[in-house]
Design a protein around this motif. Sequence first.
Motif, PDB file in Angstrom:
ATOM      1  N   LYS A 187       0.566  -1.152  -0.256  1.00 54.06           N
ATOM      2  CA  LYS A 187      -0.310  -0.396  -0.146  1.00 54.06           C
ATOM      3  C   LYS A 187       0.663   0.955   0.095  1.00 54.06           C
ATOM      4  O   LYS A 187       2.203   1.299   1.277  1.00 54.06           O
ATOM      5  N   ALA A 188       0.607   1.740  -1.019  1.00 54.40           N
ATOM      6  CA  ALA A 188       1.431   3.044  -1.057  1.00 54.40           C
ATOM      7  C   ALA A 188       0.235   4.002  -1.273  1.00 54.40           C
ATOM      8  O   ALA A 188      -0.780   4.303  -2.192  1.00 54.40           O
ATOM      9  N   PRO A 189       0.930   5.543  -1.645  1.00 54.96           N
ATOM     10  CA  PRO A 189       0.099   6.914  -1.786  1.00 54.96           C
ATOM     11  C   PRO A 189       0.018   6.821  -3.392  1.00 54.96           C
ATOM     12  O   PRO A 189       0.835   6.595  -4.697  1.00 54.96           O
ATOM     13  N   THR A 190      -0.883   7.633  -4.073  1.00 53.24           N
ATOM     14  CA  THR A 190      -1.339   7.523  -5.435  1.00 53.24           C
ATOM     15  C   THR A 190      -2.057   9.203  -5.325  1.00 53.24           C
ATOM     16  O   THR A 190      -3.338   9.645  -4.695  1.00 53.24           O
ATOM     17  N   CYS A 191      -1.505  10.327  -6.226  1.00 48.69           N
ATOM     18  CA  CYS A 191      -2.365  11.368  -6.591  1.00 48.69           C
ATOM     19  C   CYS A 191      -2.590  11.688  -8.207  1.00 48.69           C
ATOM     20  O   CYS A 191      -2.045  10.746  -9.100  1.00 48.69           O
ATOM     21  N   ALA A 192      -3.264  12.145  -7.620  1.00 50.73           N
ATOM     22  CA  ALA A 192      -4.410  12.296  -9.528  1.00 50.73           C
ATOM     23  C   ALA A 192      -3.659  14.070  -9.423  1.00 50.73           C
ATOM     24  O   ALA A 192      -3.136  15.137  -8.996  1.00 50.73           O
ATOM     25  N   VAL A 217       2.402  15.817  -1.472  1.00 52.79           N
ATOM     26  CA  VAL A 217       0.973  15.863  -2.246  1.00 52.79           C
ATOM     27  C   VAL A 217       1.107  14.413  -2.346  1.00 52.79           C
ATOM     28  O   VAL A 217       0.897  13.572  -3.388  1.00 52.79           O
ATOM     29  N   LEU A 218       0.277  13.721  -1.982  1.00 51.39           N
ATOM     30  CA  LEU A 218       0.049  13.007  -1.539  1.00 51.39           C
ATOM     31  C   LEU A 218      -1.878  12.192  -1.935  1.00 51.39           C
ATOM     32  O   LEU A 218      -1.538  11.037  -1.447  1.00 51.39           O
ATOM     33  N   GLY A 219      -2.528  12.761  -2.539  1.00 47.58           N
ATOM     34  CA  GLY A 219      -4.212  11.857  -2.839  1.00 47.58           C
ATOM     35  C   GLY A 219      -4.532  11.409  -0.766  1.00 47.58           C
ATOM     36  O   GLY A 219      -4.246  12.708   0.049  1.00 47.58           O
ATOM     37  N   PRO A 220      -6.426  11.524  -0.866  1.00 48.04           N
ATOM     38  CA  PRO A 220      -6.595  10.706   0.307  1.00 48.04           C
ATOM     39  C   PRO A 220      -6.162   9.193   0.869  1.00 48.04           C
ATOM     40  O   PRO A 220      -6.540   9.577   1.929  1.00 48.04           O
ATOM     41  N   PRO A 291      -7.987  16.003  -1.844  1.00 46.59           N
ATOM     42  CA  PRO A 291      -8.984  15.481  -2.278  1.00 46.59           C
ATOM     43  C   PRO A 291      -9.234  13.913  -3.193  1.00 46.59           C
ATOM     44  O   PRO A 291     -10.031  13.377  -2.823  1.00 46.59           O
ATOM     45  N   THR A 292      -8.731  14.521  -4.687  1.00 44.87           N
ATOM     46  CA  THR A 292      -9.481  13.406  -5.731  1.00 44.87           C
ATOM     47  C   THR A 292      -8.770  12.250  -5.139  1.00 44.87           C
ATOM     48  O   THR A 292      -7.840  11.263  -4.874  1.00 44.87           O
ATOM     49  N   SER A 293      -9.912  10.698  -5.021  1.00 41.88           N
ATOM     50  CA  SER A 293      -9.705   9.192  -4.300  1.00 41.88           C
ATOM     51  C   SER A 293      -9.440   9.040  -5.796  1.00 41.88           C
ATOM     52  O   SER A 293     -10.215   9.125  -7.096  1.00 41.88           O
TER      53      SER A 293
END
Length: 308
Positions: A187-192, A217-220, A291-293
């Motif tokens: 599991k890791a962060p991902t961003c839009a 900037v890590l996404g939600p 915010p963007t999931s």
Amino acid sequence: MAYGKPVRRSSGGSVSVIVITAPTGQIGRRLLENVLGSGQPIRVIARDPSRLSPRVRERVEVVPGSHGDPAVVDEAFAGADSVFWLVAADPRAESVEDAFVGFSRPACEAFKNHEVKRVVGISALGRGVTANAGFVSASLAMDDLIASTGVNYRALTMPSFMDNTLRQLDAIKNEGLLTWPISGDLKAPTCATRDIAAVAARLLLDESWTGQEAVPVLGPEDLSFEDMARIMSEVLGRPVRFQRIPIETFQATLRDNGVSAAMAQGMAEMCKAKDEGLDNAEPRTPESTTPTSFRQWCEDVLKPAVLA
């Protein structure tokens, strides 16, 4: 030579000129949409100005050419207050250092020569985590070069982009398959990219900040590739599975698609570092959470692309 709407730094300091590089890319075009309504004078550097929409060309000054070209950045940064800096690395570069650091040297000279006040750059997570992370290490070296000019700098540091999933659109659409040389349960962060553009716009329009800092900037949420395949399956209404591929297969595919040996190696080193937890080293905070999931991104971007 520039054309379009001419912009100039205000002698009274009331209006700041913003220069945007890579304005037709995933981040740059969204960034442009975010700042065009601000009333600030906007100048863009575009290798292919025809890719800019007519509406954009009417409202900005366009400097044609590459932002790795000394003459182009010298013209574009004259009178500029703030610059958005993004290196779209040349996949055929002879080294990752050339692709990021070498490409940025002319701009850094221009930052100093034209006394640019603020730079917002696109970079990566991972400072202090590992010394050999390919593209990530080169991005961080680029940050160091920019900081060495003394310019006020905010490096937006990101994990992998959700939008990069579109590079596997054919396999997702036709085979129901998502592949990476990374563990499926990590599991890791991902961003839009839309969220990255929003953060960049906020910083470019804010004239109050100084100094040099990283802005994660890590996404939600943190997701594994297995999680992402499950979410894609639910949104698309068809099965999508994740398959881990050997790093050698990943590199060979890149080489078959024209990527240089050095750049393919840099991509492989980055993936290896991410598989070892590179993107998990940055603590999540309310400020770094955007915010963007992934589910929302799939609804808004991936699903229309698959159905097209």
